[in-house]
Design a protein around this motif. Structure first.
Motif, mmCIF file in Angstrom:
data_model
loop_
_atom_site.group_PDB
_atom_site.id
_atom_site.type_symbol
_atom_site.label_atom_id
_atom_site.label_comp_id
_atom_site.label_asym_id
_atom_site.label_seq_id
_atom_site.Cartn_x
_atom_site.Cartn_y
_atom_site.Cartn_z
ATOM 1 N N GLY A 1 -6.121 33.624 -55.131
ATOM 2 C CA GLY A 1 -6.542 32.321 -54.622
ATOM 3 C C GLY A 1 -7.976 31.947 -54.922
ATOM 4 N N ILE A 2 -8.578 32.577 -55.919
ATOM 5 C CA ILE A 2 -10.010 32.382 -56.161
ATOM 6 C C ILE A 2 -10.372 30.935 -56.491
ATOM 7 C CG2 ILE A 2 -9.841 33.039 -58.608
ATOM 8 C CD1 ILE A 2 -12.622 34.369 -58.246
ATOM 9 N N ASP A 3 -9.527 30.212 -57.248
ATOM 10 C CA ASP A 3 -9.844 28.833 -57.595
ATOM 11 C C ASP A 3 -9.798 27.927 -56.370
ATOM 12 O OD1 ASP A 3 -10.377 29.144 -60.350
ATOM 13 O OD2 ASP A 3 -8.244 29.181 -60.808
ATOM 14 N N TYR A 4 -8.889 28.218 -55.443
ATOM 15 C CA TYR A 4 -8.850 27.455 -54.195
ATOM 16 C C TYR A 4 -10.146 27.660 -53.419
ATOM 17 C CZ TYR A 4 -3.910 26.204 -54.612
ATOM 18 O OH TYR A 4 -2.713 25.665 -55.023
ATOM 19 N N ALA A 5 -10.626 28.895 -53.380
ATOM 20 C CA ALA A 5 -11.867 29.189 -52.661
ATOM 21 C C ALA A 5 -13.042 28.463 -53.298
ATOM 22 C CB ALA A 5 -12.117 30.698 -52.648
ATOM 23 N N GLY A 6 -13.137 28.526 -54.619
ATOM 24 C CA GLY A 6 -14.261 27.902 -55.308
ATOM 25 C C GLY A 6 -14.313 26.402 -55.112
ATOM 26 N N LEU A 7 -13.176 25.735 -55.276
ATOM 27 C CA LEU A 7 -13.171 24.280 -55.148
ATOM 28 C C LEU A 7 -13.363 23.836 -53.701
ATOM 29 C CD1 LEU A 7 -10.427 23.282 -57.731
ATOM 30 C CD2 LEU A 7 -12.883 22.913 -57.875
ATOM 31 N N ARG A 8 -12.821 24.602 -52.768
ATOM 32 C CA ARG A 8 -13.032 24.221 -51.362
ATOM 33 C C ARG A 8 -14.499 24.332 -50.976
ATOM 34 N NH1 ARG A 8 -14.440 22.528 -47.576
ATOM 35 N NH2 ARG A 8 -13.556 22.417 -45.457
ATOM 36 N N LEU A 9 -15.171 25.383 -51.417
ATOM 37 C CA LEU A 9 -16.591 25.541 -51.091
ATOM 38 C C LEU A 9 -17.452 24.543 -51.852
ATOM 39 C CD1 LEU A 9 -16.795 29.420 -50.853
ATOM 40 C CD2 LEU A 9 -17.113 27.783 -48.998
ATOM 41 N N ASN A 10 -16.977 24.103 -53.017
ATOM 42 C CA ASN A 10 -17.728 23.120 -53.799
ATOM 43 C C ASN A 10 -17.814 21.778 -53.067
ATOM 44 O OD1 ASN A 10 -17.597 22.117 -57.333
ATOM 45 N ND2 ASN A 10 -19.210 22.015 -55.835
ATOM 46 N N ILE A 11 -16.912 21.558 -52.104
ATOM 47 C CA ILE A 11 -17.010 20.361 -51.270
ATOM 48 C C ILE A 11 -18.230 20.451 -50.351
ATOM 49 C CG2 ILE A 11 -15.885 19.064 -49.405
ATOM 50 C CD1 ILE A 11 -13.199 19.863 -50.574
ATOM 51 N N GLU A 12 -18.576 21.677 -49.967
ATOM 52 C CA GLU A 12 -19.650 21.888 -48.998
ATOM 53 C C GLU A 12 -21.036 21.970 -49.629
ATOM 54 O OE1 GLU A 12 -18.902 21.826 -45.834
ATOM 55 O OE2 GLU A 12 -16.730 21.809 -46.150
ATOM 56 N N LEU A 13 -21.124 22.434 -50.855
ATOM 57 C CA LEU A 13 -22.428 22.624 -51.494
ATOM 58 C C LEU A 13 -22.276 22.601 -53.007
ATOM 59 C CD1 LEU A 13 -23.501 26.390 -51.141
ATOM 60 C CD2 LEU A 13 -21.153 25.607 -51.033
ATOM 61 N N THR B 1 -13.278 19.934 -60.781
ATOM 62 C CA THR B 1 -12.776 18.729 -60.116
ATOM 63 C C THR B 1 -13.815 18.082 -59.207
ATOM 64 O OG1 THR B 1 -10.533 19.649 -60.130
ATOM 65 C CG2 THR B 1 -10.940 17.830 -58.638
ATOM 66 N N HIS B 2 -14.609 18.908 -58.523
ATOM 67 C CA HIS B 2 -15.588 18.369 -57.581
ATOM 68 C C HIS B 2 -17.007 18.399 -58.139
ATOM 69 C CE1 HIS B 2 -12.573 17.929 -54.476
ATOM 70 N NE2 HIS B 2 -12.158 19.155 -54.734
ATOM 71 N N GLY B 3 -17.113 18.363 -59.466
ATOM 72 C CA GLY B 3 -18.411 18.194 -60.106
ATOM 73 C C GLY B 3 -19.110 19.452 -60.558
ATOM 74 N N GLY B 4 -18.557 20.623 -60.291
ATOM 75 C CA GLY B 4 -19.211 21.859 -60.703
ATOM 76 C C GLY B 4 -19.087 22.107 -62.200
ATOM 77 N N GLY B 5 -20.149 22.635 -62.817
ATOM 78 C CA GLY B 5 -20.108 22.983 -64.226
ATOM 79 C C GLY B 5 -19.444 24.331 -64.431
ATOM 80 N N VAL B 6 -18.839 24.521 -65.600
ATOM 81 C CA VAL B 6 -18.169 25.785 -65.911
ATOM 82 C C VAL B 6 -18.826 26.401 -67.139
ATOM 83 C CG1 VAL B 6 -15.986 26.937 -66.401
ATOM 84 C CG2 VAL B 6 -15.999 24.859 -65.002
ATOM 85 N N TYR B 7 -19.529 27.492 -66.932
ATOM 86 C CA TYR B 7 -20.176 28.206 -68.025
ATOM 87 C C TYR B 7 -19.195 29.128 -68.735
ATOM 88 C CZ TYR B 7 -25.076 27.123 -66.904
ATOM 89 O OH TYR B 7 -26.277 26.501 -66.719
ATOM 90 N N MET B 8 -19.418 29.301 -70.022
ATOM 91 C CA MET B 8 -18.748 30.386 -70.731
ATOM 92 C C MET B 8 -19.447 31.685 -70.369
ATOM 93 S SD MET B 8 -18.063 28.754 -74.506
ATOM 94 C CE MET B 8 -19.688 28.004 -74.674
ATOM 95 N N ARG B 9 -18.686 32.776 -70.403
ATOM 96 C CA ARG B 9 -19.253 34.064 -70.021
ATOM 97 C C ARG B 9 -20.464 34.433 -70.881
ATOM 98 N NH1 ARG B 9 -15.341 39.160 -69.937
ATOM 99 N NH2 ARG B 9 -14.497 38.054 -68.140
ATOM 100 N N GLU B 10 -20.452 34.002 -72.126
ATOM 101 C CA GLU B 10 -21.544 34.338 -73.035
ATOM 102 C C GLU B 10 -22.896 33.771 -72.592
ATOM 103 O OE1 GLU B 10 -17.706 34.758 -74.962
ATOM 104 O OE2 GLU B 10 -18.640 33.101 -73.871
ATOM 105 N N ALA B 11 -22.876 32.816 -71.670
ATOM 106 C CA ALA B 11 -24.134 32.229 -71.194
ATOM 107 C C ALA B 11 -25.008 33.272 -70.507
ATOM 108 C CB ALA B 11 -23.836 31.079 -70.242
ATOM 109 N N GLY B 12 -24.361 34.252 -69.846
ATOM 110 C CA GLY B 12 -25.098 35.382 -69.293
ATOM 111 C C GLY B 12 -25.820 35.099 -67.978
#
Length: 312
Positions: A140-152, A176-187
């Protein structure tokens, strides 16, 4: 990929309509249709699908059994088999509903994910501190991430999929809620930069990144190679480190998400202490919902000298 080399491109491209992606489109279409069904209809279908997965996913199930045997030496073979069965069942239920994260709005997400422990987040934000959420690989990790992205404000980091269409679909969903998604190579430097811009993120400390710079520390019934970097990252970015628990409740058909109190910085002084603190946090998250951890990952690939490869 986008012109910004560190980010996944979330824009739709006509190249994604190439015939080589048509079968992938069918798969996405099926997930979309299932996500539109109520959970009371979808979950029983997922239970049937899980039985099929048990029959065809022989190699992942062998990996899961190896992990569970080492992590829970006190478990009988029958108990491990039962846990694997429930694990696959939860995987199917969560997968069939996951497209709702892209298609449904904030109100639906608030209804689907019941949150406790937000006072820890609010306290950190009151002190103008971003948060590094410690979350191992759970279904359920994606549910956790997007739900918390509503808060901060949050960003995330993901491994690129070989299929460009799945890259687009997954990362559209995760932003979906505006967070950026880095590639792992970004480090790590990219994540430190985000902390300094007051953006929070998830850190997944359970992945086995090999012996280089890793430290062995106790983990459940065995030892695990852990990369001790969060303590220094949090200190440099003035951030708090908080473990997150999330599990799908089949009775309420909701996700129960719990934000745990921040890990004390004093417990992460030195690489060995940090590895121990991180592994304890991961244990705490896994043991809350052991049937919903991704036991199919080779999280114990690196073994102490003299120990055999458990997956061979």
């Amino acid at each position: 990929m986008s012109t910004h080399a560190n980010y996944f491109d979330r824009r739709f491209s006509l190249n994604l309509l190439h015939p080589k992606f048509w079968l992938s489109w069918v798969g996405i279409g099926i997930l979309v249709l299932f996500s539109l069904l109520p959970a009371c209809i979808r979950d029983p279908i997922a239970r049937v699908l899980a039985k099929l997965v048990m029959k065809i996913a022989k190699k992942p199930i062998r990996v899961a059994r190896a992990n569970l045997t080492l992590c829970f030496p006190e478990y009988s073979a029958q108990k491990i088999d039962d846990l694997i069965t429930r694990n696959v069942e939860n995987f199917a239920m969560i997968l069939l509903g996951q497209a709702e994260l892209l298609l449904r709005g904030e109100a639906h997400l608030r209804k689907r994910v019941k949150v406790t422990g937000l006072e820890h987040v609010h306290q950190a934000r009151a002190h103008k501190q971003p948060i590094i959420f410690v979350m191992p690989h759970v279904w359920g990790i994606d549910y956790a991430g997007l739900r918390l992205n509503i808060e901060l404000p949050m960003v995330t980091m993901a491994k690129a999929h070989r299929n460009d269409l799945f890259n687009w679909f997954n990362n559209r969903m995760r932003s979906t809620h505006g967070g950026g998604v880095y590639m792992r190579e970004a480090g790590i430097r990219a994540l430190l930069s985000e902390l300094k811009q007051d953006n929070s993120f998830f850190y997944l400390p359970d992945e086995d990144l090999g012996p280089d710079k890793s430290v062995f520390a106790p983990f459940l019934g065995t030892t695990k190679a852990t990369l001790p970097v969060v303590g220094r990252l949090a200190k440099a970015g003035n951030a708090q480190v908080m473990p997150i628990q999330i599990g799908y409740n089949q009775k309420t058909r909701q996700f129960d998400l719990t934000v745990l109190p921040a890990i004390k910085p004093s417990t992460m002084q030195g690489k060995e202490n940090e590895a121990l603190a991180l592994n304890k946090a991961v244990e705490q998250v896994i043991l809350a919902y052991p049937e919903q951890y991704m036991w199919f990952l080779r999280v114990l690939k690196t073994r102490p000298e003299g120990e055999p490869d458990i997956y061979s």
